[in-house]
Scaffold this motif. Sequence first.
Motif, PDB file in Angstrom:
ATOM      1  N   SER A  60     -16.861   9.207 -10.682  1.00 40.43           N
ATOM      2  CA  SER A  60     -16.046   7.984 -10.722  1.00 40.43           C
ATOM      3  C   SER A  60     -14.612   8.267 -11.167  1.00 40.43           C
ATOM      4  CB  SER A  60     -16.650   6.998 -11.722  1.00 40.43           C
ATOM      5  OG  SER A  60     -16.410   7.472 -13.014  1.00 40.43           O
ATOM      6  N   ARG A  61     -13.784   7.242 -11.021  1.00 39.11           N
ATOM      7  CA  ARG A  61     -12.412   7.335 -11.506  1.00 39.11           C
ATOM      8  C   ARG A  61     -12.362   6.944 -12.994  1.00 39.11           C
ATOM      9  NH1 ARG A  61      -7.925   4.157  -9.562  1.00 39.11           N
ATOM     10  NH2 ARG A  61      -9.408   2.965  -8.334  1.00 39.11           N
ATOM     11  N   ASN A  62     -13.192   5.957 -13.345  1.00 38.47           N
ATOM     12  CA  ASN A  62     -13.118   5.438 -14.720  1.00 38.47           C
ATOM     13  C   ASN A  62     -13.961   6.223 -15.711  1.00 38.47           C
ATOM     14  OD1 ASN A  62     -11.404   3.432 -13.916  1.00 38.47           O
ATOM     15  ND2 ASN A  62     -13.082   2.058 -13.347  1.00 38.47           N
ATOM     16  N   GLY A  63     -14.857   7.056 -15.189  1.00 42.03           N
ATOM     17  CA  GLY A  63     -15.612   7.910 -16.085  1.00 42.03           C
ATOM     18  C   GLY A  63     -16.920   7.317 -16.559  1.00 42.03           C
ATOM     19  N   VAL A  64     -17.719   8.194 -17.110  1.00 39.64           N
ATOM     20  CA  VAL A  64     -19.006   7.819 -17.686  1.00 39.64           C
ATOM     21  C   VAL A  64     -18.913   8.215 -19.154  1.00 39.64           C
ATOM     22  CG1 VAL A  64     -21.478   8.310 -17.679  1.00 39.64           C
ATOM     23  CG2 VAL A  64     -20.233   8.168 -15.511  1.00 39.64           C
ATOM     24  N   LEU A  68     -18.500   6.864 -27.564  1.00 34.41           N
ATOM     25  CA  LEU A  68     -17.101   6.603 -27.244  1.00 34.41           C
ATOM     26  C   LEU A  68     -16.496   7.728 -26.413  1.00 34.41           C
ATOM     27  CD1 LEU A  68     -15.748   5.137 -30.583  1.00 34.41           C
ATOM     28  CD2 LEU A  68     -15.995   3.945 -28.402  1.00 34.41           C
ATOM     29  N   GLY A  69     -17.287   8.825 -26.185  1.00 32.42           N
ATOM     30  CA  GLY A  69     -16.702   9.986 -25.513  1.00 32.42           C
ATOM     31  C   GLY A  69     -17.024  10.026 -24.029  1.00 32.42           C
ATOM     32  N   ARG A  70     -16.015  10.459 -23.284  1.00 31.12           N
ATOM     33  CA  ARG A  70     -16.224  10.571 -21.846  1.00 31.12           C
ATOM     34  C   ARG A  70     -16.995  11.861 -21.557  1.00 31.12           C
ATOM     35  NH1 ARG A  70     -11.797   9.630 -17.073  1.00 31.12           N
ATOM     36  NH2 ARG A  70     -13.249  10.048 -15.380  1.00 31.12           N
ATOM     37  N   VAL A  71     -17.955  11.819 -20.627  1.00 31.03           N
ATOM     38  CA  VAL A  71     -18.763  13.008 -20.370  1.00 31.03           C
ATOM     39  C   VAL A  71     -18.034  13.939 -19.406  1.00 31.03           C
ATOM     40  CG1 VAL A  71     -20.900  11.727 -20.746  1.00 31.03           C
ATOM     41  CG2 VAL A  71     -20.037  12.040 -18.418  1.00 31.03           C
ATOM     42  N   ALA A  72     -18.466  15.203 -19.431  1.00 31.21           N
ATOM     43  CA  ALA A  72     -17.903  16.173 -18.487  1.00 31.21           C
ATOM     44  C   ALA A  72     -18.375  15.801 -17.084  1.00 31.21           C
ATOM     45  CB  ALA A  72     -18.384  17.565 -18.858  1.00 31.21           C
ATOM     46  N   SER A  73     -17.799  16.408 -16.078  1.00 31.02           N
ATOM     47  CA  SER A  73     -18.165  16.012 -14.717  1.00 31.02           C
ATOM     48  C   SER A  73     -19.616  16.430 -14.398  1.00 31.02           C
ATOM     49  CB  SER A  73     -17.190  16.610 -13.708  1.00 31.02           C
ATOM     50  OG  SER A  73     -17.168  18.000 -13.872  1.00 31.02           O
ATOM     51  N   ARG A  74     -20.131  17.430 -15.135  1.00 31.18           N
ATOM     52  CA  ARG A  74     -21.544  17.802 -14.920  1.00 31.18           C
ATOM     53  C   ARG A  74     -22.255  17.816 -16.265  1.00 31.18           C
ATOM     54  NH1 ARG A  74     -25.058  21.851 -15.532  1.00 31.18           N
ATOM     55  NH2 ARG A  74     -26.593  22.213 -13.893  1.00 31.18           N
TER      56      ARG A  74
END
Lengths: 324, 442
Positions: A60-64, A68-74
């Motif tokens: 996604s563009r907005n992230g997962v 409160l932390g954004r996850v890595a792409s994998r």
Amino acid sequence: MIAIRVLDDDRVIREIVTSSFPVTIGRAPSCTLVLSSLSVSRVHARIDHDNEGLAFFDESRNGVYVGLGRVASRVPLTSKMRFHVGDATIEIEPVLGDAATVELKTPLRVEERRRGALHHVLCALSVACATGLTMCLDTETWSPWNNNRAATLVSGVMGGAAGTVLVGLGLFVLYKALGRRLRLADVFHTMALIAWIFPIAAAVEYLLYYALSPSALGRITPWLYTLSMVVVTVAIAGIRRARSWRFVVGIAGLALAGLAALDWVQATTAQKNGEPAADFTVQAPLGSWTGPVVSLDDYWKRVSQATRDAEQKAAQVEAAQREE
Amino acid sequence: MSRKDLRASLVLIAATLVLSGVFVWAQQRPSLKNDRVSAGRSETQFRSLGPSLFTIEVHSGNDDSKSSLGSGYLVSRDGLIVTNYHVVSDFIDQPKRYMLRAKNGDWEGPVELVRFDMFNDLALIRARDVEAQPLPLARALPAGGSHVTSFGNPEGLGLSVIEGVFNGLAEKGLVPRMLLSMPLNSGMSGGPILGEDGAVIGTNVSVMRDSNSLSFGVPVSKVHDLLARADVVDASPAKLRAELTRQLSEAEQQTTRRLIAALDASSKDPTVHVGGVAMRALPQLFECWDDSEDFKDEGIAQHEFNCNLDFSPELSDLGEVSGVWWTLENFSLKNPPRGRFGLFGFLPGHAKSHTTVESIAPRNGVTSAWECVADRVPFASRAWKVTTCVNAFVKHPGFATYELSATSLDEPTGASFVQIHARGFREASFLELSKRLLATLQ
């Protein structure tokens, strides 16, 4: 095989168990798990096997987010994990063997309503206590000219509670209209917590009065209230929503900008109307401590400075008149 | 509080009734029946003085309209007319916008400003080619209790005469004022006050607010002083303003000098107790009022002590100048320390309600915006929160209105409030006066 559950306040409201990969999660109808919310991308995430095993991929563009932390792409999936996808919370659990589906035994709505009723009462009590404490910390409540102190307190507390209910209902309707999935209890819960910011701010201000000189106090007190308002705004905006850092900073920034604009308007109006910034605040002494003092001679020096400032302003008025 | 208001309104209504009654009566019957000798003389004077008495008008240029109106009297064969400074002050402030006119039954025309005395509230104007008898000026004031007759043109309705008694000079204030028992009316300002021998002993100037027959006059010696001065003012705006600044400066210096001398000499004056606080009495120049009230239900007693200089010169755009107002208030708690926390619940609002800073928006182009400084300052063996605001005069650089408000922070049984309001002072003078006034607190 993998189980994907959509959670609402820790309760499972939907579950998919599948073994055909890739599994896609998103707003598009073609996704394996469709989350119809504008906060979710068309294809927000994908779950698939790669060389290192089963993994969760953020597309996604907005992230997962996790917490409160954004996850890595994998993200490797080895055990049960929770993710915030837009404003939805999902739980992903790799399942061994041919485990069956999870049964949703209880009719959720009934259980929630029952919990909600007690919850609402507790929230109202919390707000009432916080309002009462704020009023008690205000010396004006105890003024001898206030003949009906009990009535003032009771009406203040009841007004605080009633106001919270009204504001809560308004927020609930507003958020519903904006498409956010939330319950009234979520709103009340948040308001019950933020009501305590005000007595805390009042107590801090009271203590600061004795720690600081009036001029330092004049500079700091507005920030104390700005900070309170920012916390309140973030808390209200984040009701039932994944609170990423980006979200917190964004809302806080918006709140600050709004408060700064309001402050600017007030300051400009006050300047235009020539309203003086005369500070007459006094607080009940803390024991025998009245706060830091300056000598009378030093104070006269400040008066002289104020005279020079006023004369400079008068000279500006005169210059403006000459130009006309 | 409401009882006080009621009393004030009753007095005001009574005063209005009496004043209007006397006014109508004076219009209908120019003579007083019970004093035939004086009445007969008035009738003669009324007829013979007419050509020497004038209505003074400040015109904005429109034919028959006027911006302000007063009276005046001829004092020399070359057309010099005496009136009040406040009658012509609009012209002095804006000579480009206004013009001066004088008129009576025999003569009407433009007049020139010759000289003025802001402090004593007098002005001298000249009318060309007036053929009338100047009024004789007395050399000195008569004894107190003597009968006087005052002339003027109330509200522009027509030449009127009022009889009264001269009681001597007022005992308060720095500006000398004749104390008169007579009901002067607006528009009679600048008219002559004649003694029993028919010579001018003074000039009408003002009435006591909220009173029904207490009026004031400027002693004739001030007219002699004005006539003796050789200078003639140049009616250009810059010159008039410079002259006004010079007079303001003179008034300020004189006031400051006299107040400082009086305050320094008063070290042995008796002590005034204002509730839980005491101060040395202020010098006789001040008019002081003492009041106290017990609020039993609230468990608090309120005491106040207010002083001011009764007469201060007045500028048309700035109001009273060279004036000083002093306030000392004390709140004592019946059951200290109970209620001490709550006492502080109304002190900020109390200080705010006493300040003129909040209510006077800087008048357009006349003063600067207020500049305020607040701090905690120890003096008179207490700690105080002191807030001082300054508002500088635009047309008279170096002069300002100051207001100092102080609330005590550490009295165990109550709290005190002090205010010094000084209008039209230099910074150095305000500081010198404030230091001495605050030092009267014990």
